[in-house]
Enzyme design. Structure first.
Site, PDB file in Angstrom:
ATOM      1  N   GLN A  39       0.803  -1.219   0.000  1.00 57.08           N
ATOM      2  CA  GLN A  39       0.000   0.000   0.000  1.00 57.08           C
ATOM      3  C   GLN A  39       0.835   1.268   0.000  1.00 57.08           C
ATOM      4  O   GLN A  39       0.335   2.332  -0.378  1.00 57.08           O
ATOM      5  CB  GLN A  39      -0.938  -0.001   1.205  1.00 57.08           C
ATOM      6  CG  GLN A  39      -2.031  -1.058   1.094  1.00 57.08           C
ATOM      7  CD  GLN A  39      -2.986  -1.025   2.270  1.00 57.08           C
ATOM      8  OE1 GLN A  39      -2.772  -1.681   3.270  1.00 57.08           O
ATOM      9  NE2 GLN A  39      -4.055  -0.249   2.148  1.00 57.08           N
ATOM     10  N   ASN A 184      -1.805 -10.858   8.448  1.00 61.71           N
ATOM     11  CA  ASN A 184      -2.826  -9.833   8.623  1.00 61.71           C
ATOM     12  C   ASN A 184      -4.119 -10.280   7.958  1.00 61.71           C
ATOM     13  O   ASN A 184      -4.145 -10.565   6.757  1.00 61.71           O
ATOM     14  CB  ASN A 184      -2.385  -8.507   7.997  1.00 61.71           C
ATOM     15  CG  ASN A 184      -3.410  -7.412   8.228  1.00 61.71           C
ATOM     16  OD1 ASN A 184      -3.525  -6.889   9.337  1.00 61.71           O
ATOM     17  ND2 ASN A 184      -4.187  -7.080   7.201  1.00 61.71           N
ATOM     18  N   GLU A 185      -5.179 -10.389   8.751  1.00 59.41           N
ATOM     19  CA  GLU A 185      -6.532 -10.640   8.267  1.00 59.41           C
ATOM     20  C   GLU A 185      -6.642 -11.836   7.311  1.00 59.41           C
ATOM     21  O   GLU A 185      -6.896 -11.680   6.109  1.00 59.41           O
ATOM     22  CB  GLU A 185      -7.090  -9.384   7.599  1.00 59.41           C
ATOM     23  CG  GLU A 185      -7.174  -8.211   8.553  1.00 59.41           C
ATOM     24  CD  GLU A 185      -7.848  -6.974   7.966  1.00 59.41           C
ATOM     25  OE1 GLU A 185      -8.239  -6.101   8.739  1.00 59.41           O
ATOM     26  OE2 GLU A 185      -7.985  -6.907   6.716  1.00 59.41           O
ATOM     27  N   GLU A 371      -5.290  -2.441  14.160  1.00 59.84           N
ATOM     28  CA  GLU A 371      -5.800  -1.471  13.184  1.00 59.84           C
ATOM     29  C   GLU A 371      -7.111  -0.902  13.687  1.00 59.84           C
ATOM     30  O   GLU A 371      -7.970  -1.636  14.199  1.00 59.84           O
ATOM     31  CB  GLU A 371      -6.039  -2.101  11.808  1.00 59.84           C
ATOM     32  CG  GLU A 371      -4.809  -2.482  11.037  1.00 59.84           C
ATOM     33  CD  GLU A 371      -5.136  -3.043   9.651  1.00 59.84           C
ATOM     34  OE1 GLU A 371      -6.224  -2.710   9.110  1.00 59.84           O
ATOM     35  OE2 GLU A 371      -4.320  -3.811   9.120  1.00 59.84           O
ATOM     36  N   TRP A 418      -4.866   3.102  12.065  1.00 57.13           N
ATOM     37  CA  TRP A 418      -4.734   2.922  10.623  1.00 57.13           C
ATOM     38  C   TRP A 418      -5.238   4.194   9.963  1.00 57.13           C
ATOM     39  O   TRP A 418      -6.397   4.534  10.114  1.00 57.13           O
ATOM     40  CB  TRP A 418      -5.559   1.727  10.123  1.00 57.13           C
ATOM     41  CG  TRP A 418      -5.341   1.522   8.654  1.00 57.13           C
ATOM     42  CD1 TRP A 418      -6.021   2.123   7.628  1.00 57.13           C
ATOM     43  CD2 TRP A 418      -4.330   0.705   8.051  1.00 57.13           C
ATOM     44  NE1 TRP A 418      -5.502   1.746   6.421  1.00 57.13           N
ATOM     45  CE2 TRP A 418      -4.465   0.876   6.654  1.00 57.13           C
ATOM     46  CE3 TRP A 418      -3.332  -0.128   8.546  1.00 57.13           C
ATOM     47  CZ2 TRP A 418      -3.626   0.219   5.746  1.00 57.13           C
ATOM     48  CZ3 TRP A 418      -2.519  -0.774   7.647  1.00 57.13           C
ATOM     49  CH2 TRP A 418      -2.661  -0.607   6.264  1.00 57.13           C
TER      50      TRP A 418
END
Length: 463
Positions: A39, A184-185, A371, A418
């Protein structure tokens, strides 16, 4: 972060702001900001990096809403000193980042790419020089494309490739990085990537999604002992995207639909992590889609962790939908709810509810909010300022909810906003801004927003 778009209209609220201060939290509380490699880094073809599944996905017509890609993003690869300076200026004491696997292992079974290793060494050293505690996420969705060509996470051999990568990174950075997040996730990796196709690699096969979820969770469990062997005084965890759920009505069908949705959204990841196995109700309901498993897999997933990372954004309201197999549920949008510019419901009470539920339903575990944040349509005013009052208020209200959860006995030890800077927001491209810092993507100029200045002032202990 979870980038499933729901609604594109912000609805604000005149709810009075609570009084919350830094002094409401213990002196050793971790205050951080979160980022992820794809990102923000850019530099897609620099220093030996090879394509990830997101590079490939971005090239697919219509996959990204604004037709953009992450090839430049925030150019953090070259501008990281400035970004870390900003993080220090905001007053945080921790910085959560992710490592781009395609920068490290550039071909199947290949030797580590020294240029990639050197970049993360410089980055971590820069954090430490600025008093920022490094929190490394090993996988934030950017799988090397060469592994996807071999089947990706659906192929069990990807677990072995991941473990080799984990071994390399923890040996290389373990003398300086003590806090490690394996994934992550996993929900997004599995479901958005392979069920609804919103994320890379863009598949739409529920059986594949459950197989991917299983392999990701097994890889988490097998990675933990590697990290502990390579890193003295290590702290190992995983970051899950979790949602409190509400039934759309009190009728039996909606209540049961909510339970099914909860079973896949939350319990499918939490239960095996804490040694409870996959939820029996979902196994029965989705029997024809269940993943292939090997003996010992569930024991591996249940390896003890040092903390649970919770990514919280919004609650979900669920109703029965017989036309939507396999869960026969759908997400309901309630028009009277306050929403962000992304259309996500603003519900600080949902954070408190979620954290208290984890405390009640699962073994005692330290929790970090890895987050939490919001997207709004930010614009520079004539004075070159960004008055993102809604985001500032979002932080105030959610930190108050966090305070209340702690007062209820939830062992929350840290909060990561976040995000530090606006970035490439996955399938939304550059249409969504979550940062405390505004990025002009044409010039790469960074401007701290009102919310960032508020966060700085909040973190300053008054003498």
């Amino acid at each position: 972060m979870n980038s499933s778009a729901i609604l594109n209209t912000a609805v604000t609220s005149a709810v009075p702001l609570p009084n919350v201060t830094r002094m409401d939290f213990p002196s050793n509380f971790v205050w951080g900001c979160s980022t992820s490699s794809f990102q923000i880094e850019g530099a897609a073809l620099t220093d030996g990096r090879v394509p990830s599944i997101w590079d490939t996905f971005c090239a697919k017509p219509g996959a990204i809403r604004d037709g953009s890609d992450g090839s430049v993003a925030c150019d953090h690869y070259h501008r990281w000193p400035e970004d870390l300076d900003i993080a220090k200026q905001l007053g945080v004491n921790a910085y959560r980042f992710s490592i781009a696997w395609p920068r490290i292992i550039t071909e199947p079974g290949g030797v580590p790419n020294q240029q990639g290793l050197d970049f993360y060494s410089r980055l971590v050293d820069g954090m430490l020089e600025r008093g920022l505690q490094p929190w490394a996420t090993l996988y934030h969705w950017d799988l090397p494309q060469y592994l996807q060509n071999l089947g990706g996470w659906e192929n069990r051999s990807t677990i072995d490739a991941y473990l080799s990568y984990v071994d390399v990174m923890t040996r290389h950075l373990g003398d300086r990085v003590k806090h490690w997040i394996t994934h992550n996730e996993p929900w997004c990796t599995a479901m958005h990537g392979n069920w609804d196709g919103m994320h890379a690699p863009g598949k739409k096969d529920f059986k594949v999604a459950l197989q991917v979820a299983h392999h990701v969770m097994v890889s988490h469990g097998l990675a933990a002992p590697i990290i502990r062997a390579n890193v003295t005084e290590s702290s190992v965890g995983i970051a899950l995207s979790l949602h409190p759920l509400r039934a759309a009505s009190k009728n039996e069908e909606d209540q049961e639909a909510m339970q099914r949705h909860d079973g896949l959204r939350n319990r499918w990841f939490l239960d095996p992590l804490f040694g409870l196995g996959y939820p029996l109700d979902i196994q029965a309901h989705c029997a024809e889609y269940l993943p292939e498993m090997l003996p010992g897999d569930m024991d591996a997933i249940a390896v003890p962790i040092d903390f649970l990372g919770v990514n919280y954004y919004f609650p979900e309201t669920i109703s029965a939908a017989p036309q939507n197999p396999p869960l026969h549920t759908e997400l309901k949008l309630l028009a009277d709810r306050e929403r962000t510019g992304f259309g996500w419901e603003v519900a600080p009470d949902g954070m408190q509810e979620l954290l208290c539920r984890i405390k009640q339903d699962y073994p005692s575990i330290p929790i970090y909010l890895t987050e939490n944040g919001s997207s709004y349509d930010d614009h520079l005013d004539q004075d070159g300022q960004i008055q993102d009052t809604s985001r500032r208020n979002y932080f105030i209200r959610h930190l108050d909810a966090l305070k209340q959860a702690r007062q209820s006995g939830v062992d929350v030890r840290g909060y990561f906003a976040w995000s530090l800077i606006d970035n490439f927001e996955w399938a939304e491209g550059y249409l969504r801004r979550f940062g405390m810092v505004y990025v002009d993507f044409a010039t790469q100029v960074r401007t701290i927003k009102q919310s960032g200045y508020w966060f700085r002032d909040f973190l300053q202990l008054k003498k």
